[in-house]
Scaffold this motif. Structure first.
Motif, PDB file in Angstrom:
ATOM      1  N   TYR A  81       0.850  -1.210   0.000  1.00 54.66           N
ATOM      2  CA  TYR A  81       0.000   0.000   0.000  1.00 54.66           C
ATOM      3  C   TYR A  81       0.883   1.257   0.000  1.00 54.66           C
ATOM      4  O   TYR A  81       0.715   2.162  -0.824  1.00 54.66           O
ATOM      5  CB  TYR A  81      -0.948  -0.023   1.220  1.00 54.66           C
ATOM      6  N   GLU A  82       1.845   1.300   0.918  1.00 54.36           N
ATOM      7  CA  GLU A  82       2.708   2.493   1.029  1.00 54.36           C
ATOM      8  C   GLU A  82       3.456   2.733  -0.288  1.00 54.36           C
ATOM      9  O   GLU A  82       3.548   3.865  -0.788  1.00 54.36           O
ATOM     10  CB  GLU A  82       3.755   2.293   2.142  1.00 54.36           C
ATOM     11  N   LYS A  83       3.979   1.643  -0.848  1.00 58.17           N
ATOM     12  CA  LYS A  83       4.794   1.762  -2.059  1.00 58.17           C
ATOM     13  C   LYS A  83       3.947   2.249  -3.248  1.00 58.17           C
ATOM     14  O   LYS A  83       4.402   3.050  -4.061  1.00 58.17           O
ATOM     15  CB  LYS A  83       5.404   0.389  -2.363  1.00 58.17           C
ATOM     16  N   LEU A  84       2.721   1.774  -3.308  1.00 57.17           N
ATOM     17  CA  LEU A  84       1.840   2.212  -4.402  1.00 57.17           C
ATOM     18  C   LEU A  84       1.487   3.693  -4.267  1.00 57.17           C
ATOM     19  O   LEU A  84       1.364   4.403  -5.268  1.00 57.17           O
ATOM     20  CB  LEU A  84       0.566   1.363  -4.430  1.00 57.17           C
ATOM     21  N   VAL A  85       1.316   4.179  -3.035  1.00 56.69           N
ATOM     22  CA  VAL A  85       1.045   5.613  -2.845  1.00 56.69           C
ATOM     23  C   VAL A  85       2.240   6.414  -3.365  1.00 56.69           C
ATOM     24  O   VAL A  85       2.091   7.418  -4.071  1.00 56.69           O
ATOM     25  CB  VAL A  85       0.767   5.950  -1.362  1.00 56.69           C
ATOM     26  N   LEU A  86       3.413   5.930  -3.038  1.00 58.87           N
ATOM     27  CA  LEU A  86       4.625   6.619  -3.477  1.00 58.87           C
ATOM     28  C   LEU A  86       4.746   6.603  -5.002  1.00 58.87           C
ATOM     29  O   LEU A  86       5.037   7.620  -5.631  1.00 58.87           O
ATOM     30  CB  LEU A  86       5.842   5.917  -2.853  1.00 58.87           C
ATOM     31  N   GLU A  87       4.505   5.436  -5.597  1.00 59.07           N
ATOM     32  CA  GLU A  87       4.587   5.324  -7.055  1.00 59.07           C
ATOM     33  C   GLU A  87       3.531   6.209  -7.715  1.00 59.07           C
ATOM     34  O   GLU A  87       3.794   6.857  -8.726  1.00 59.07           O
ATOM     35  CB  GLU A  87       4.409   3.863  -7.483  1.00 59.07           C
ATOM     36  N   ALA A  88       2.345   6.235  -7.138  1.00 60.12           N
ATOM     37  CA  ALA A  88       1.281   7.082  -7.692  1.00 60.12           C
ATOM     38  C   ALA A  88       1.748   8.531  -7.709  1.00 60.12           C
ATOM     39  O   ALA A  88       1.554   9.254  -8.687  1.00 60.12           O
ATOM     40  CB  ALA A  88       0.010   6.941  -6.857  1.00 60.12           C
ATOM     41  N   TYR A  89       2.388   8.956  -6.629  1.00 57.34           N
ATOM     42  CA  TYR A  89       2.858  10.342  -6.536  1.00 57.34           C
ATOM     43  C   TYR A  89       3.926  10.633  -7.602  1.00 57.34           C
ATOM     44  O   TYR A  89       3.820  11.612  -8.343  1.00 57.34           O
ATOM     45  CB  TYR A  89       3.432  10.623  -5.138  1.00 57.34           C
ATOM     46  N   PHE A  90       4.943   9.787  -7.668  1.00 58.51           N
ATOM     47  CA  PHE A  90       6.062  10.087  -8.573  1.00 58.51           C
ATOM     48  C   PHE A  90       5.722   9.812 -10.037  1.00 58.51           C
ATOM     49  O   PHE A  90       6.345  10.356 -10.927  1.00 58.51           O
ATOM     50  CB  PHE A  90       7.315   9.314  -8.145  1.00 58.51           C
ATOM     51  N   GLU A  91       4.734   8.949 -10.281  1.00 58.46           N
ATOM     52  CA  GLU A  91       4.372   8.611 -11.673  1.00 58.46           C
ATOM     53  C   GLU A  91       3.052   9.254 -12.084  1.00 58.46           C
ATOM     54  O   GLU A  91       2.536   8.958 -13.160  1.00 58.46           O
ATOM     55  CB  GLU A  91       4.285   7.082 -11.814  1.00 58.46           C
ATOM     56  N   ASN A  92       2.489  10.089 -11.218  1.00 63.22           N
ATOM     57  CA  ASN A  92       1.197  10.755 -11.497  1.00 63.22           C
ATOM     58  C   ASN A  92       0.124   9.754 -11.915  1.00 63.22           C
ATOM     59  O   ASN A  92      -0.618   9.982 -12.873  1.00 63.22           O
ATOM     60  CB  ASN A  92       1.370  11.824 -12.594  1.00 63.22           C
TER      61      ASN A  92
END
Ligand code: NAD
Ligand code: G6P
Ligand code: MN
Length: 441
Positions: free
Chosen positions: A390-401
């Motif tokens: 979950y945490e990693k996907l939030v981060l990826e969502a942020y950096f990859e829009n």
């Protein structure tokens, strides 16, 4: 002992006054020559700053200089230690983070579930900018960040500043829980030593002993199962919401008796029960606005009006003392043991190496030297892998829009799970955060 210079970012925070009181109490552990407050909200900080001037003059005579500013260069230059405690969007956005999931029948919480994700996406850009700005002015300062959600902010900082070993992410929850352990055991909290593992706001104590090797773990489980477990630190002892949170530990220890849980596990292990307890017009943010925030600013008003601290309780709190002792251990190379947040890299070999784990570490001039935890068993591994995904996907969502990754993150999150609920809550959170979140496609 050499005196240090400390800067507090988020000088207008509800925690600042308590930290200053803790600095007074801890002035032998961490003697200071200068304290500077920095905040982007000038008027909010001014009240704390004016009261602090009076408090410090009266109770910290060896302090050479105190100032409050909104100038980054003044704030960051020459600081040996920088505490970071900002809240992007303020308590009013926290209220929306909590209300929106509640409106969808979900847990509404500052750092857990949809609310935590929402707050994370607001905190990341401000925190990246702040650390960038600090490092452009000051390469050496110890940066202690406890801006929430520390799990997600920590991952973003670790991605962008991977080699910065003078930047640490910290949470006060383990020590606040240990304070309650100490009080039911009639021990001094600073004599207790914890074995602990997990992610931030998602972990367990596996052993509690004192400095002389007396193991209290079984006694504590027994005490918690058979008594009301209560918050005892000054900041939270009299707060009904924290009382109810600590009370839930009893149920958790009865249901899962292997380890002693962090209180935040209640949201992940009993999401239905917890979401039913909540009401959208009185979320935790509203309670803080009417409670801690009012009390702190009232105390400031009183101090300013009286021009002294008469009748004000100026004792330190565990939150402040923890950050201060961590700073002292780093600056003075004391190599004392604290629970902190750090990159896994084999500490727990059967969890992803790039996860940020919360574990005990010795802190000294080279930063954190974490203790190895070893492999963890299936239940904990399953829970932590899920939460880390979950945490990693939030981060990826942020950096990859990537909007879709936020949906995936929420579907994984134990407080959400259901895809239809995830879609709806995400769409409302997105709407509420238009000013703050990155562009998402
Ligand atoms: P608050 O809103 O009272 O204080 C935050 C302050 O930060 C405000 O004065 C605000 O003006 C200022 N601010 C916001 N953005 C800023 C920026 N970009 N630069 C400088 N200043 C900025 O909030 P609070 O309840 O006192 O909490 C402060 C922070 O500490 C929150 O992130 C909270 O979650 C966190 N916290 C973390 C822990 C932990 O265990 N890690 C414990 C307690 C509080
Ligand atoms: C604990 C947690 C923090 C969190 C805070 C919220 O201290 O460790 O991470 O921000 O609780 O407390 P509040 O009283 O604001 O709900
Ligand atoms: Mn915390």
């Amino acid at each position: 002992m050499k005196k240090s210079k400390l800067t507090i970012l988020g000088g207008g925070s509800t925690y600042t006054l308590g930290i200053l009181m803790s600095l007074i109490e801890e002035s032998n552990h961490l003697p200071l020559s200068e304290i500077t407050l920095y905040d982007t909200d000038i008027s909010r900080q001014e009240k704390i700053g004016k009261a602090a001037n009076i408090l410090l003059k009266e109770h910290y005579p060896s302090l050479e200089k105190f100032e409050y500013t909104s100038n980054q260069s003044t704030a960051f230059k020459d600081a040996d230690i920088i505490f970071v405690q900002i809240r992007t969007g303020g308590l009013l956005m926290r209220e929306l983070d909590e209300q929106i999931p509640i409106q969808h029948g979900l847990v509404g919480q500052e750092t857990c579930g949809g609310g935590g994700m929402s707050y994370g996406l607001r905190s990341i850009p401000d925190m990246l900018q702040l650390v960038e700005a600090i490092r452009s002015i000051n390469k050496e300062a110890w940066i202690l960040n406890y801006t929430n959600p520390a799990a997600i902010v920590g991952l973003a900082l670790d991605k962008v500043f991977p080699d910065d070993n003078r930047l640490l992410n910290i949470c006060d929850m383990p020590i606040a829980i240990m304070k309650s352990y100490a009080d039911i055991l009639d021990e001094d909290v600073w004599n207790l030593e914890a074995d602990y593992f997990g992610l931030n706001h998602f972990g367990w104590f596996t052993k509690i002993q004192n400095k002389y090797g007396h193991d209290y773990t079984s006694e504590l489980k027994h005490l918690i199962q058979n008594n009301d477990f209560k918050p005892t630190d000054k900041l939270i002892a009299n707060d009904p919401s924290w009382q109810s949170t600590f009370k839930q530990a009893k149920q958790m220890v009865q249901d899962f008796e292997e380890y002693l849980p962090n209180t935040y596990l209640q949201y992940y292990l009993y999401p239905n029960q917890l979401s039913q307890k909540e009401s959208a017009n009185n979320t935790r943010a509203r309670q803080v606005i009417n409670g801690r925030e009012k009390e702190v600013f009232n105390d400031c008003d009183t101090i300013i009006k009286q021009n002294n601290t008469e009748n004000i309780d100026i004792s330190g709190d565990i939150h402040g003392v923890y950050m201060i002792r961590i700073a002292a251990s780093l600056v003075h190379h004391l190599k004392e043991r604290f629970i902190i947040i750090t990159r896994n890299e084999g500490i727990i070999p059967n969890l992803p190496s790039d996860a940020l784990v919360e574990v005990p570490a010795l802190l000294g001039r080279n930063g954190a030297e974490p203790f190895k935890v070893g492999e963890i068993s299936t239940f904990y591994k399953g829970l932590l892998e899920n939460q880390y995904a979950y945490e990693k996907l939030v981060l990826e969502a942020y950096f990859e829009n990537d909007y879709n990754k936020l949906l995936q993150a929420l579907v994984l999150n134990r407080t959400v799970i259901d895809t239809n609920k995830a879609k709806n809550v995400l769409s409302d959170l997105f709407e509420a955060n238009k000013e703050y979140w990155p562009n998402l496609n």
